[in-house]
Design a protein around this motif. Structure first.
Motif, PDB file in Angstrom:
ATOM      1  N   ASN A 141      18.117 -15.770  83.875  1.00  9.61           N
ATOM      2  CA  ASN A 141      17.557 -15.411  82.466  1.00  9.61           C
ATOM      3  C   ASN A 141      17.315 -13.901  82.309  1.00  9.61           C
ATOM      4  O   ASN A 141      16.485 -13.342  83.170  1.00  9.61           O
ATOM      5  CB  ASN A 141      16.229 -15.978  82.429  1.00  9.61           C
ATOM      6  CG  ASN A 141      15.583 -16.223  81.009  1.00  9.61           C
ATOM      7  OD1 ASN A 141      15.875 -15.243  80.125  1.00  9.61           O
ATOM      8  ND2 ASN A 141      14.638 -16.915  80.431  1.00  9.61           N
ATOM      9  N   ASP A 176       7.555 -14.257  82.233  1.00 12.85           N
ATOM     10  CA  ASP A 176       7.572 -15.209  83.311  1.00 12.85           C
ATOM     11  C   ASP A 176       8.879 -15.792  83.787  1.00 12.85           C
ATOM     12  O   ASP A 176       8.970 -15.995  85.097  1.00 12.85           O
ATOM     13  CB  ASP A 176       6.737 -16.472  83.021  1.00 12.85           C
ATOM     14  CG  ASP A 176       5.152 -16.012  82.602  1.00 12.85           C
ATOM     15  OD1 ASP A 176       4.609 -15.076  83.052  1.00 12.85           O
ATOM     16  OD2 ASP A 176       4.579 -16.599  81.496  1.00 12.85           O
ATOM     17  N   HIS A 177       9.673 -15.912  82.924  1.00 18.86           N
ATOM     18  CA  HIS A 177      11.063 -16.249  83.479  1.00 18.86           C
ATOM     19  C   HIS A 177      12.152 -15.722  83.361  1.00 18.86           C
ATOM     20  O   HIS A 177      13.177 -15.695  83.818  1.00 18.86           O
ATOM     21  CB  HIS A 177      11.365 -17.485  82.480  1.00 18.86           C
ATOM     22  CG  HIS A 177      10.280 -18.686  82.732  1.00 18.86           C
ATOM     23  ND1 HIS A 177       9.861 -19.241  83.887  1.00 18.86           N
ATOM     24  CD2 HIS A 177       9.359 -19.043  81.740  1.00 18.86           C
ATOM     25  CE1 HIS A 177       8.932 -20.142  83.523  1.00 18.86           C
ATOM     26  NE2 HIS A 177       8.611 -20.093  82.505  1.00 18.86           N
ATOM     27  N   ASN A 210      13.215 -20.004  79.845  1.00 19.86           N
ATOM     28  CA  ASN A 210      14.099 -21.048  80.504  1.00 19.86           C
ATOM     29  C   ASN A 210      14.058 -20.532  81.975  1.00 19.86           C
ATOM     30  O   ASN A 210      14.307 -19.443  82.380  1.00 19.86           O
ATOM     31  CB  ASN A 210      15.411 -20.722  79.902  1.00 19.86           C
ATOM     32  CG  ASN A 210      16.577 -21.638  80.682  1.00 19.86           C
ATOM     33  OD1 ASN A 210      16.182 -22.734  81.003  1.00 19.86           O
ATOM     34  ND2 ASN A 210      17.598 -21.135  81.084  1.00 19.86           N
ATOM     35  N   ASP A 211      13.378 -21.571  82.697  1.00 23.14           N
ATOM     36  CA  ASP A 211      13.300 -21.494  84.293  1.00 23.14           C
ATOM     37  C   ASP A 211      14.561 -21.886  84.891  1.00 23.14           C
ATOM     38  O   ASP A 211      14.824 -23.087  84.998  1.00 23.14           O
ATOM     39  CB  ASP A 211      11.990 -22.006  84.765  1.00 23.14           C
ATOM     40  CG  ASP A 211      11.722 -21.584  86.082  1.00 23.14           C
ATOM     41  OD1 ASP A 211      12.464 -20.484  86.619  1.00 23.14           O
ATOM     42  OD2 ASP A 211      10.807 -22.251  86.938  1.00 23.14           O
TER      43      ASP A 211
END
Length: 410
Positions: free
Chosen positions: A78, A84-85, A142-143
């Protein structure tokens, strides 16, 4: 294609055209302007970032695309500004180091599935503009999962050794004896355009072969022929104007971009500025022409075997192909000519086999807004398919070797 298949072909063509025109990640870029963000958007299109960093049906740049390779499956990360992702916490220096040195912010080495071996040639100002653009796109939570690689490639720590052995960061100094267009073209082709990453074969450890006559590479089951060979993909015999138009349009009288290359044209090349397309054509045309030996060894047929294949292929061609491609392979009504078409005479016959088996389209572009659709033909046995391809490769002045069903199994 026979007349009895006309309606089904039209349906296939319409459905395929809609899928080509309307994918989620195909968005014309804002023309290059004064702002760093606008410039970065254009550069992201030149590098076709969305092509790898957008999964089917996914949010643009949110990663998750699965890329199969001889080393296992790479899953693209991503690169939206999600903190975070994605890369929302990356500084300009972090992004520069990733693109220029192949290093993540924590210092660990990146897999060269990300073509930083080409991006290392891109100037800092362009990398900063690209980062500025990525920082302005919608973030996606989206991890993406880890790569699914085979032994020993799954051990990221080995990449430090790989980089020490095979990778040297560095830019491309202009060559004063060459024109500005040539230097710009080399910068695009060897840098952000990363053309050799697909058009040059790799060795056992994933390094691009450095020889000028290196063969092409297999990409998603298609052969990406070498840019040095004018009989395969080289543009040395084209005029610069025609070569630039082909890059942007994806189609010429005796050539069309198909398979993964059609996606590249649709997502990226058609949006290159006219100046950059001419520059790329200038550089590609200047490459020393090489007769590149194919890595594929075709099984030789006896004279009786060749005669039988040509007879069977002639019958199949007349029944299924002549109505669109012409009795003499001259093409017509949007169907490309097969006589003199280097895509069907490549030493590796897998591309034409893919087209017959699965059908397909040239990319929809401004210069080719309604591409002709090739319907799939699933009913051929391996022997019939080989006979048909052998006939096309050996007729109307084409002089490529015949093939067998074994040559088409990959």
């Amino acid at each position: 294609m026979s007349r009895t298949r006309g309606l089904s072909a039209a349906v296939v063509a319409l459905a395929g055209l809609l899928s080509v025109v309307c994918p989620a990640n195909a968005q014309p870029p804002t023309p290059s302007g004064d702002s760093s963000v606008d410039r970065g958007q254009y550069l992201a299109t030149v590098g076709n970032c969305a092509g790898c960093h957008t999964a089917p049906g996914g949010q643009p740049m949110a990663g998750g695309l699965h890329l199969d390779s001889p080393y296992g499956t790479f899953i693209t990360p991503n690169i939206t500004p999600d903190a975070d992702h994605g890369i929302g916490r990356w500084s300009d220096d972090d992004f520069w180091r990733a693109m220029h040195e192949g290093r993540r912010p924590d210092g660990s080495a990146m897999y060269p599935a990300c073509p930083y071996t080409s991006y290392t040639h891109v100037e800092r100002a362009d990398i900063d503009a690209l980062h500025a653009y990525l920082g302005q796109i919608p973030p996606a939570a989206n991890d993406t999962p880890d790569h699914r690689l085979d032994w020993p490639y799954r051990y990221r720590s080995l990449l430090t050794v790989w980089q020490w052995l095979y990778f040297e960061p560095g830019g491309l100094a202009d060559k004063p004896q060459q024109s500005p267009a040539w230097n710009r073209g080399r910068y695009l082709v060897e840098g952000l355009g990363h053309c050799n990453e697909c058009h040059r074969a790799r060795g056992r450890f994933g390094t691009l072969q450095s020889a000028d006559d290196a063969p092409g590479a297999m990409i998603h089951g298609w052969y990406a022929p070498p840019l040095a060979d004018p009989a395969q993909a080289g543009l040395q015999q084209w005029s610069i104007k025609d070569a630039a138009a082909f890059l942007k349009r994806g189609k010429a009288d005796h050539a069309a971009m198909m398979g993964p290359m059609a996606d590249v044209v649709f997502d990226s090349l058609q949006y290159w500025s006219d100046e950059d397309a001419l520059a790329a054509a200038t550089y590609l045309k200047s490459l020393p022409a090489r007769d590149v030996e194919s890595p594929v060894r075709l099984i030789r047929l006896s004279r009786d075997g060749q005669r039988a294949a040509m007879d069977q292929g002639r019958t199949l061609y007349g029944k299924h192909c002549a109505d669109c491609h012409g009795d003499n392979g001259q093409g017509g009504d949007g169907a490309p000519a097969l006589a003199g078409n280097r895509a069907v005479t490549l030493a590796d016959p897998i591309n034409v086999a893919n087209m017959i088996r699965g059908g397909g389209f040239a990319p929809a572009t401004e210069g080719n807004p309604q591409p002709y659709g090739m319907p799939p033909f699933h009913g051929f046995s391996d022997r019939e398919l080989a006979a048909l391809i052998s006939y096309i490769r050996g007729s109307w002045g084409n002089q490529a070797s015949p093939v067998t069903g074994t040559n088409l199994r990959r």
